[in-house]
Design a protein around this motif. Structure first.
Motif, PDB file in Angstrom:
ATOM      1  N   TYR A 100       0.805  -1.219   0.000  1.00 14.42           N
ATOM      2  CA  TYR A 100       0.000   0.000   0.000  1.00 14.42           C
ATOM      3  C   TYR A 100       0.842   1.275   0.000  1.00 14.42           C
ATOM      4  O   TYR A 100       0.298   2.378  -0.019  1.00 14.42           O
ATOM      5  CB  TYR A 100      -0.938  -0.010   1.217  1.00 14.42           C
ATOM      6  N   GLN A 101       2.164   1.119   0.026  1.00 16.40           N
ATOM      7  CA  GLN A 101       3.033   2.288   0.037  1.00 16.40           C
ATOM      8  C   GLN A 101       2.979   3.003  -1.319  1.00 16.40           C
ATOM      9  O   GLN A 101       2.759   2.384  -2.354  1.00 16.40           O
ATOM     10  CB  GLN A 101       4.471   1.873   0.360  1.00 16.40           C
ATOM     11  N   GLY A 102       3.168   4.315  -1.261  1.00 19.21           N
ATOM     12  CA  GLY A 102       3.171   5.112  -2.488  1.00 19.21           C
ATOM     13  C   GLY A 102       1.784   5.439  -3.022  1.00 19.21           C
ATOM     14  O   GLY A 102       1.651   5.930  -4.139  1.00 19.21           O
ATOM     15  N   ARG A 103       0.751   5.188  -2.228  1.00 22.36           N
ATOM     16  CA  ARG A 103      -0.631   5.443  -2.652  1.00 22.36           C
ATOM     17  C   ARG A 103      -1.298   6.569  -1.866  1.00 22.36           C
ATOM     18  O   ARG A 103      -2.502   6.762  -1.962  1.00 22.36           O
ATOM     19  CB  ARG A 103      -1.473   4.181  -2.502  1.00 22.36           C
ATOM     20  N   GLY A 104      -0.534   7.258  -1.044  1.00 22.15           N
ATOM     21  CA  GLY A 104      -1.088   8.368  -0.276  1.00 22.15           C
ATOM     22  C   GLY A 104      -1.624   7.991   1.091  1.00 22.15           C
ATOM     23  O   GLY A 104      -2.120   8.857   1.824  1.00 22.15           O
ATOM     24  N   TYR A 105      -1.520   6.718   1.460  1.00 26.15           N
ATOM     25  CA  TYR A 105      -2.044   6.300   2.760  1.00 26.15           C
ATOM     26  C   TYR A 105      -1.242   6.891   3.925  1.00 26.15           C
ATOM     27  O   TYR A 105      -1.804   7.185   4.976  1.00 26.15           O
ATOM     28  CB  TYR A 105      -2.099   4.780   2.877  1.00 26.15           C
ATOM     29  N   GLY A 106       0.051   7.048   3.744  1.00 17.71           N
ATOM     30  CA  GLY A 106       0.870   7.643   4.800  1.00 17.71           C
ATOM     31  C   GLY A 106       0.437   9.076   5.078  1.00 17.71           C
ATOM     32  O   GLY A 106       0.269   9.472   6.236  1.00 17.71           O
ATOM     33  N   LYS A 107       0.243   9.835   4.025  1.00 19.88           N
ATOM     34  CA  LYS A 107      -0.218  11.221   4.176  1.00 19.88           C
ATOM     35  C   LYS A 107      -1.590  11.256   4.842  1.00 19.88           C
ATOM     36  O   LYS A 107      -1.819  12.045   5.762  1.00 19.88           O
ATOM     37  CB  LYS A 107      -0.280  11.896   2.800  1.00 19.88           C
ATOM     38  N   GLN A 108      -2.485  10.385   4.418  1.00 24.34           N
ATOM     39  CA  GLN A 108      -3.820  10.343   5.009  1.00 24.34           C
ATOM     40  C   GLN A 108      -3.766   9.939   6.487  1.00 24.34           C
ATOM     41  O   GLN A 108      -4.520  10.469   7.308  1.00 24.34           O
ATOM     42  CB  GLN A 108      -4.713   9.376   4.240  1.00 24.34           C
ATOM     43  N   ALA A 109      -2.876   9.015   6.805  1.00 23.98           N
ATOM     44  CA  ALA A 109      -2.730   8.596   8.204  1.00 23.98           C
ATOM     45  C   ALA A 109      -2.232   9.753   9.064  1.00 23.98           C
ATOM     46  O   ALA A 109      -2.707   9.955  10.187  1.00 23.98           O
ATOM     47  CB  ALA A 109      -1.786   7.402   8.311  1.00 23.98           C
ATOM     48  N   MET A 110      -1.301  10.526   8.530  1.00 29.97           N
ATOM     49  CA  MET A 110      -0.791  11.685   9.267  1.00 29.97           C
ATOM     50  C   MET A 110      -1.894  12.726   9.452  1.00 29.97           C
ATOM     51  O   MET A 110      -1.997  13.340  10.521  1.00 29.97           O
ATOM     52  CB  MET A 110       0.405  12.300   8.534  1.00 29.97           C
ATOM     53  N   GLN A 111      -2.735  12.918   8.442  1.00 31.38           N
ATOM     54  CA  GLN A 111      -3.852  13.859   8.566  1.00 31.38           C
ATOM     55  C   GLN A 111      -4.868  13.365   9.601  1.00 31.38           C
ATOM     56  O   GLN A 111      -5.382  14.150  10.396  1.00 31.38           O
ATOM     57  CB  GLN A 111      -4.522  14.063   7.201  1.00 31.38           C
ATOM     58  N   ALA A 112      -5.140  12.069   9.580  1.00 30.67           N
ATOM     59  CA  ALA A 112      -6.068  11.496  10.565  1.00 30.67           C
ATOM     60  C   ALA A 112      -5.492  11.632  11.971  1.00 30.67           C
ATOM     61  O   ALA A 112      -6.232  11.896  12.929  1.00 30.67           O
ATOM     62  CB  ALA A 112      -6.356  10.030  10.238  1.00 30.67           C
TER      63      ALA A 112
END
Length: 156
Positions: A100-112
């Protein structure tokens, strides 16, 4: 979109194994620990940080879950403490599983996490990033984190 879901005990046990192994590997890569003893040191550190597992006071452990499919795509662990200027959070681990890396999930997790922290009256979030982890460093910079301290070394 993602959501943060509190870990259950089975997920916590998976997280604990994964995070302990990853921490040991990163400490070896950074030159802080010897490979022969790294896993033992990592287990000791995790026991110190999470002495009561999921029930550790001030520790918040979440699965990062893709909302539409209800698929766990990673995890995040942070602690909240009282700091000099109010409640502060510190991210101990955030990991998005490789597929799932490189799909924006890290950024979304940081926003959450930002939203969760605000709801807890947290005024500051800190984290540590290993120097060799440029991908994470770039994400954190994009998310508004600034460098507060730099430790450097070179091999002779």
């Amino acid at each position: 979109m993602i959501k943060l879901v509190q870990m259950d005990e089975a997920t916590f046990q998976f997280f604990l194994r994964q995070s302990t192994n990853d921490f040991a590997e990163e400490k070896v890569k950074s030159g802080d620990w010897e490979p022969d003893n790294a896993l033992k040191q990592s287990k000791e550190a995790m026991t110190g940080f999470l002495p009561s597992g999921l029930q550790t006071d001030g520790a918040y452990l979440y699965s990062v879950v893709e909302e539409e499919s209800e698929t766990a795509v990673g995890y995040i662990w942070f602690n909240v403490t009282e700091g000099r200027r109010g409640r502060e959070a510190f991210i101990y681990d955030i990991y998005i599983f490789e597929p799932y890396q490189g799909r924006g999930y890290g950024k979304q997790a940081m926003q959450a996490l930002d939203e969760k922290a605000r709801s807890m009256n947290v005024s500051k979030i800190g984290l540590h990033v290993f120097g060799q982890n440029q991908r994470a460093f770039q994400l954190y910079t994009k998310m508004g984190y600034g460098v507060t301290d730099i430790t450097m070394s070179k091999e002779l």
